[in-house]
Design a protein around this motif. Structure first.
Motif, short mmCIF file in Angstrom:
data_model
loop_
_atom_site.label_atom_id
_atom_site.label_comp_id
_atom_site.label_asym_id
_atom_site.label_seq_id
_atom_site.Cartn_x
_atom_site.Cartn_y
_atom_site.Cartn_z
N HIS A 116 0.95 -1.20 0.03
CA HIS A 116 -0.34 -0.21 -0.15
C HIS A 116 0.65 1.29 -0.06
N ALA A 117 1.96 1.26 0.66
CA ALA A 117 3.00 2.40 0.89
C ALA A 117 3.30 2.64 -0.59
N ILE A 118 3.88 1.71 -1.16
CA ILE A 118 4.44 1.82 -2.64
C ILE A 118 3.32 2.50 -3.52
N TRP A 119 2.22 1.74 -3.51
CA TRP A 119 1.05 2.21 -4.38
C TRP A 119 0.76 3.66 -4.16
N CYS A 120 0.80 4.22 -2.89
CA CYS A 120 0.52 5.57 -2.64
C CYS A 120 1.51 6.59 -3.80
N ALA A 121 2.64 5.87 -4.14
CA ALA A 121 3.41 6.80 -4.88
C ALA A 121 3.29 6.57 -6.47
N ARG A 122 1.89 6.06 -6.90
CA ARG A 122 1.79 5.80 -8.15
C ARG A 122 1.95 7.06 -8.96
N ALA A 123 1.52 8.06 -8.79
CA ALA A 123 1.24 9.05 -9.44
C ALA A 123 2.52 9.75 -9.97
N VAL A 124 3.39 9.74 -8.82
CA VAL A 124 4.76 10.29 -9.08
C VAL A 124 5.64 9.34 -9.71
N ILE A 125 5.38 7.86 -9.80
CA ILE A 125 6.20 6.91 -10.66
C ILE A 125 5.75 7.02 -12.24
N GLY A 126 4.54 7.05 -12.44
CA GLY A 126 3.96 7.37 -13.73
C GLY A 126 4.26 6.07 -14.57
N ASP A 127 4.91 6.08 -15.79
CA ASP A 127 5.23 4.94 -16.39
C ASP A 127 6.65 4.44 -16.34
N GLU A 128 7.31 4.77 -15.23
CA GLU A 128 8.75 4.70 -15.22
C GLU A 128 9.11 3.65 -14.43
N PRO A 129 10.14 2.74 -14.62
CA PRO A 129 10.76 1.74 -13.65
C PRO A 129 11.30 2.73 -12.33
N PHE A 130 11.07 1.94 -11.23
CA PHE A 130 11.43 2.75 -10.14
C PHE A 130 12.33 1.53 -8.99
N ALA A 131 13.16 2.37 -8.16
CA ALA A 131 13.67 1.48 -7.08
C ALA A 131 12.79 1.67 -5.83
#
Length: 297
Positions: A116-131
């Motif tokens: 859930h914590a990671i999902w909260c950042a979905r708008a900032v991540i967009g369509d990019e891979p992330f660490a």
């Protein structure tokens, strides 16, 4: 997958909304991520590791009472003015400087698990891979854990997790991978992942390679997390979401060449503090002498 088609990892998520109850009362008013290992807060080590790996944007998933983490990476005008007026160097503050616009915070209002914590950042991540960095896991190595992972990612793409080999009797305390083959050219440090098992019984564990708090994931994991499906403990588990991506995208584990300290436990925190202090040129010998005096007292 060719290296030209692999998007670079420019963003990293730091889930720092936890309450830190295992360190009460120290964490009643101070985030556990701000507790110092020698003379740097725990979160600083994770941020330094991210920067070494080429990460540009830092995304902190925070909760109530976590403002000190953000303030640590802000500019302290009064402090810098005072230090400058006293002819003190500002070099010690350099690691706390973040390029304007490169630090983003999002709020996790309800503690519903790591997924859930990671999902909260979905708008900032967009369509990019992330660490993803779990700051409780202090990873010390040269190069750092994430840099080792990024170097592998640039060759194979897809999803990667860091793993460590532990005695088999300890596997029931961790997430464990089911290993596949080992791609050529990585000196045996890269392993295909065919499955993920959370805290298996010792006799049922598919390996003794445990997940160790560093991830590189493709943005499609957010779509999986959209379902808000609850797993162990009634929480939304990142491990469950990653497991569903196995077979749809490349998925590998990188065996970290370095040392891990579990700073989520008091003993691990003390071990990390002592180990890093002993490794310091400016204090290592004094710390060694002090430890011997204490042991012989």
């Amino acid at each position: 997958m060719t290296s030209k088609s692999i998007k670079p990892v420019r963003k990293a998520v730091f889930p720092v909304a936890g309450l830190g109850t295992r360190f009460l009362p120290a964490t009643k008013a101070i985030p556990k991520e701000m507790l110092p290992i020698v003379d740097r807060p725990l979160i600083q080590y994770a941020v330094d590791e991210a920067r070494e790996a080429g990460i540009e944007q830092l995304i902190f998933v925070t909760g109530r009472g976590k403002t000190a983490i953000v303030e640590h990476f802000d500019t302290a005008f009064e402090l810098e003015h005072t230090m400058t007026s006293r002819a003190k160097t500002l070099d010690v503050l350099e690691p706390t400087r973040i390029q304007p616009g490169n630090l983003v915070t999002v709020r996790q209002q309800v503690p519903m698990g790591l997924g859930h914590a990671i999902w909260c950042a979905r708008a900032v991540i967009g369509d990019e891979p992330f660490a993803i960095f779990l700051p409780d896991e202090l990873m010390i190595g040269k190069p750092g854990c994430m840099k080792q992972m990024v170097e592998a990612y640039e060759q194979v793409g897809g999803n990667l997790i860091s793993v460590l080999e532990v005695p088999r009797e300890e596997v029931s305390s961790y997430g464990v991978i089911a290993p596949g083959g080992k791609p050529d050219g990585f000196n045996g440090t890269l392993t295909q992942v065919t499955g993920l098992v959370e805290k298996p019984k010792t006799e049922e564990a598919p390996s003794n390679l445990i997940i160790s708090g560093r991830y590189i994931l493709q943005p499609e994991v957010m779509t999986v997390l959209d379902s808000q499906e609850k797993g162990a403990g009634g929480e939304i588990q990142l491990t469950d979401a990653m497991a569903k991506m196995i077979g749809t995208q490349p998925f590998h584990a990188v065996t970290f060449a370095g040392k891990r300290y579990d700073c989520g436990s008091k003993v691990g925190f003390v071990e990390a503090t002592l180990a890093l202090a002993l490794a310091r040129e400016d204090m290592g010998q004094e710390i060694r002498d002090m430890a011997l005096r204490l042991l012989n007292a």
